[in-house]
Scaffold this active site. Structure first.
Site, PDB file in Angstrom:
ATOM      1  N   ASP A  40       0.869  -1.170  -0.076  1.00  0.00           N
ATOM      2  CA  ASP A  40       0.047  -0.032   0.017  1.00  0.00           C
ATOM      3  C   ASP A  40       0.674   1.149  -0.100  1.00  0.00           C
ATOM      4  OD1 ASP A  40      -1.946   1.615   0.208  1.00  0.00           O
ATOM      5  OD2 ASP A  40      -2.991   0.972   2.194  1.00  0.00           O
ATOM      6  N   ASP A  41       1.039   1.766  -1.280  1.00  0.00           N
ATOM      7  CA  ASP A  41       1.915   2.987  -1.515  1.00  0.00           C
ATOM      8  C   ASP A  41       3.074   2.985  -1.527  1.00  0.00           C
ATOM      9  OD1 ASP A  41      -0.694   4.287  -1.191  1.00  0.00           O
ATOM     10  OD2 ASP A  41      -0.211   5.471   0.554  1.00  0.00           O
TER      11      ASP A  41
ATOM     12  N   CYS B 163      -5.371   4.011  -4.392  1.00  0.00           N
ATOM     13  CA  CYS B 163      -5.466   2.642  -3.856  1.00  0.00           C
ATOM     14  C   CYS B 163      -6.563   1.849  -4.019  1.00  0.00           C
ATOM     15  CB  CYS B 163      -5.081   2.483  -2.088  1.00  0.00           C
ATOM     16  SG  CYS B 163      -5.784   3.918  -1.281  1.00  0.00           S
TER      17      CYS B 163
ATOM     18  N   ARG C  90      -7.267  -1.521  -6.689  1.00  0.00           N
ATOM     19  CA  ARG C  90      -7.550  -2.964  -5.995  1.00  0.00           C
ATOM     20  C   ARG C  90      -8.735  -3.332  -6.596  1.00  0.00           C
ATOM     21  NH1 ARG C  90      -5.264  -2.780  -0.471  1.00  0.00           N
ATOM     22  NH2 ARG C  90      -3.577  -1.507  -0.517  1.00  0.00           N
TER      23      ARG C  90
ATOM     24  N   LYS D  11      -6.291  -5.344   3.826  1.00  0.00           N
ATOM     25  CA  LYS D  11      -6.860  -4.256   3.473  1.00  0.00           C
ATOM     26  C   LYS D  11      -7.981  -4.337   2.188  1.00  0.00           C
ATOM     27  CE  LYS D  11      -6.196   0.730   1.688  1.00  0.00           C
ATOM     28  NZ  LYS D  11      -5.296   1.801   1.429  1.00  0.00           N
TER      29      LYS D  11
ATOM     30  N   HIS E 299     -10.975  -1.835   1.634  1.00  0.00           N
ATOM     31  CA  HIS E 299     -11.373  -0.570   0.995  1.00  0.00           C
ATOM     32  C   HIS E 299     -12.096  -0.645  -0.227  1.00  0.00           C
ATOM     33  CE1 HIS E 299      -9.325   3.476   0.103  1.00  0.00           C
ATOM     34  NE2 HIS E 299     -10.443   3.521   1.033  1.00  0.00           N
TER      35      HIS E 299
ATOM     36  N   HIS F 297       1.439   2.392   3.965  1.00  0.00           N
ATOM     37  CA  HIS F 297       0.442   3.628   4.089  1.00  0.00           C
ATOM     38  C   HIS F 297       0.596   4.180   5.504  1.00  0.00           C
ATOM     39  CE1 HIS F 297      -3.067   6.168   4.040  1.00  0.00           C
ATOM     40  NE2 HIS F 297      -3.338   5.701   2.678  1.00  0.00           N
TER      41      HIS F 297
ATOM     42  N   ASP G  44      -0.113  -0.848  -5.004  1.00  0.00           N
ATOM     43  CA  ASP G  44      -1.226  -0.204  -5.740  1.00  0.00           C
ATOM     44  C   ASP G  44      -1.058   1.027  -6.280  1.00  0.00           C
ATOM     45  OD1 ASP G  44      -0.699   1.180  -3.305  1.00  0.00           O
ATOM     46  OD2 ASP G  44      -2.936   0.898  -2.538  1.00  0.00           O
ATOM     47  N   ASN G  45      -0.039   1.617  -6.191  1.00  0.00           N
ATOM     48  CA  ASN G  45       0.204   2.947  -6.564  1.00  0.00           C
ATOM     49  C   ASN G  45       1.295   3.591  -6.498  1.00  0.00           C
ATOM     50  OD1 ASN G  45      -2.374   3.849  -4.388  1.00  0.00           O
ATOM     51  ND2 ASN G  45      -0.222   4.496  -3.989  1.00  0.00           N
TER      52      ASN G  45
END
Length: 639
Positions: A14-15, A52, A56, A128, A130, A246, A353-354
């Protein structure tokens, strides 16, 4: 005898920045991910979205996020105009309630776990989510047989939350949106274990699921005896979406010592080292020109006081510790699969994810009032305490651009720094990585290609146009199988076309040509947004530095026509006229409240969830009220 179907395993960070992990040039200790890279391929031109939950949604559906229901972060959709955490000035109101902006996986898509479950796979999720806040939008509802999932987009990694003083019903954003709301197999979790830490705990849970799967398989073999066919074992699809690294940046103390003092020279020095290592590894060209750092909202390293430098370096130390902890949990799962003889037949993917998160909350006007006061009152951000459960920190745009270089900018931008992500892929038995230089491929691919690849390897067809009585869309992604088997030189056509849009920031790419539109922020035109469509040749200028729109007007015109087609195909809602037909928000779309299905941050909401459920209004593309019933959208007639 039919071949044994492969297992599938996705590790989603994540990030995470492009050059954070060791095999992508980073100094962070990631031996387990590096080992996977030695056994497979590293991708240099793999793309996600700029945020994110949209990414996903694309992993789990194989289609564009504007189709799947995550056209934007639902947190952005519900943010008051002028209070976007990324500095966007465009109002989100025109997109509220529109098709593709529901904030959860909508009715138009069938998910990868739903399809694989129906085909006999065991489907597992730990981490996660989301992609929906209510139980009917949970992992269980969308195809995962077993799951333990964080529903919001962020959370305290130790599961801690401050006890608000009497008379304070809820915390201000972003703190109100980071409560540790979890669901286990379709039921809300009342309390997390005392020793909770996100990456470790999600890893332990997934490991437990895999141990149970192994035990059940052994029992079935024992019952069936010697006649049990090996290919009859139930394969699995395991999805491990971390919520690290994150913010808030928090990590177990055991990892911090390794990084003490490593970042004392600051982000520019780190950026230079990372770029040099990327070149040594062959992950970028030797002569690449990196985009200049764009971070006018925060001081230069040389301008910081010794105290602020120490805190900034410590934030990066904590971040690195979080990444190492991610790696340890990758190793935990991979080592177990190797131990039981399943790793060879498992397709393992590790990706982000990014791009790296470069937000500077302290520079946002909306943060300087209530949120800053809340931070100072309830958290301890002293130097010695940074990274602990009751600290709340982020690392900002300069460290982020150390990780995204040579690319432009970072998360939330549709420039390469926001959407180009690392992908390590270890392929299952029967699939060999195409010949490459040092285990590296420069083939273009996107996060949408994962689902069609898994389905083809599993021998399963996508059910579109119908799934369980409702219409569903086809996948837009392309399978990698032909490329892996040497029947194709690429995954996508040489002149492929792909589009991205997030909060009014837009991009369209055809082969080497990419056009980018970044609206200016509150401070006016800058390198973060010039209110014009720019044009770049990514082969010559991967840093997106030199706008050549005036030299190649015919190329820009072609790309803008392709952009218009992308808007039509995916349902992008233009938030300003430069992106297409602008339709102003209706009166029903103007209120900022009522767009998130569960207002879990309000006092008493987690004790009595149903009382805080909301049914957001829905509209068709032109603004007419609609509702979903009996497998289809229908207009709501005014009384």
């Amino acid at each position: 005898m039919p071949p044994k179907r492969p297992n599938f395993l996705i590790f989603l960070a994540d990030d995470l920045g492009f050059s954070d992990i060791g095999c992508y040039g980073g100094e962070i200790h990631t031996p387990n991910i590096d080992k996977l890279a030695q056994q497979g391929l590293r991708f240099t031109d793999f793309h996600a979205t700029a945020l994110c939950s949209p990414s996903r949604s694309m992993i789990l559906t194989g289609t564009d996020n504007h189709i799947a229901g995550l056209g934007s972060l639902i947190e952005w959709i519900s943010a008051p105009s002028g209070e976007n955490p990324k500095g966007l000035k465009e109002s989100p109101a025109p997109a509220r309630g529109k098709p593709g902006y529901e904030g959860y996986l909508n009715e138009r898509v069938v998910t990868l776990p739903e399809i694989l479950r129906d085909a006999g796979y065991l489907t597992l999720c730990s981490g996660k989510w989301h992609l929906g806040l209510r139980k009917d939008k949970s992992p269980l509802a969308r195809g995962f047989e077993r799951s333990f999932a964080l529903l919001p987009g962020a959370s305290n990694h130790f599961g801690w939350e401050p006890q608000l003083e009497e008379g304070t019903d809820e915390a201000p954003r972003p703190f109100s949106l980071t409560y540790p709301l979890h669901v286990q197999d379709g039921e809300y979790v009342a309390k997390l274990p005392e020793d909770w830490y996100s990456s470790d705990s999600y890893g332990d849970i997934l490991l437990g699921y895999l141990r149970d799967w192994k035990e059940e398989t052994a029992k079935e073999k024992e019952i069936e005896g010697e006649n049990a066919a090996e290919e009859g074992n139930r394969p699995f699809f395991a999805y491990f979406p971390f919520t690290a690294p994150h913010w808030p940046l928090q990590a177990p103390q055991k990892y911090l010592e390794r990084y003490r003092g490593v970042y004392d020279d600051g982000p520019d020095a780190l950026r230079s080292k990372r770029l040099g290592r990327l070149k040594e590894l062959g992950l970028v060209e030797e002569e690449v020109e990196p985009h200049p750092v764009v971070a006018g909202e925060v001081p230069e390293w040389s301008e910081l006081s010794p105290e602020h430098r120490a805190k900034s370096a410590k934030a990066m130390e904590v971040y690195a510790s979080m990444v190492e902890c991610i790696d340890a949990n990758v190793g935990k799962i991979v080592d177990y699969l190797e131990e039981i003889g399943e790793l060879q037949n498992t397709f393992v993917m590790f990706l982000s994810d990014n791009g790296a998160e470069g937000g500077a909350h302290e520079a946002q006007p909306a943060f300087l009032g209530g949120p800053m006061a809340h931070l100072q009152k309830y958290y301890d951000n002293s130097l010695e305490n940074l990274g602990n459960y009751n600290s709340f920190i982020w690392y900002g745009p300069r460290w982020a651009q150390a990780a995204t270089a040579p690319s432009r900018l970072y998360k939330s931008f549709v420039t390469e720094g926001g959407i180009r992500v690392p992908l390590v892929a270890k392929f299952p038995s029967g699939y060999q990585a195409p010949s490459s230089s040092n285990g590296i491929t420069n083939i273009f691919s996107t996060i949408m290609d994962i689902a069609p690849t898994f389905l083809e390897m599993a021998g399963v067809k996508h059910p579109a146009p119908m799934y369980r009585g409702r219409e569903v869309v086809e996948m837009r992604g392309k399978s990698m199988v032909s490329w892996l088997q040497g029947r194709s030189d690429s995954i996508h056509k040489v002149d492929f076309v792909e589009g991205w849009e997030m909060g009014g920031r837009a991009a369209v790419r055809k082969g080497k040509w990419k056009s980018v539109y970044l609206p200016s922020g509150r401070e006016g035109p800058s390198a973060k947004g010039r209110d014009k469509w720019e044009l770049f040749d990514l082969e010559k200028d991967p840093g997106e530095i030199n706008d050549i729109a005036e030299q190649f007007p015919e190329v820009l015109r072609e790309l803008l026509k392709l952009w218009d087609q992308y808007v039509i195909e995916t349902g992008v809602v233009p938030l300003n006229p430069a992106l297409g037909e602008y339709i102003s928000a209706t009166e029903d779309q103007m209120p900022d409240d009522g767009w998130m299905e569960y207002e879990y941050w309000k006092k008493g909401a987690r004790e009595n969830p149903e009382k805080f459920f909301v049914t957001p209004k829905r509209f068709d593309r032109t603004g007419n009220r609609v509702e979903y019933a009996d497998g289809a959208m229908r207009k709501v007639h005014a009384e």
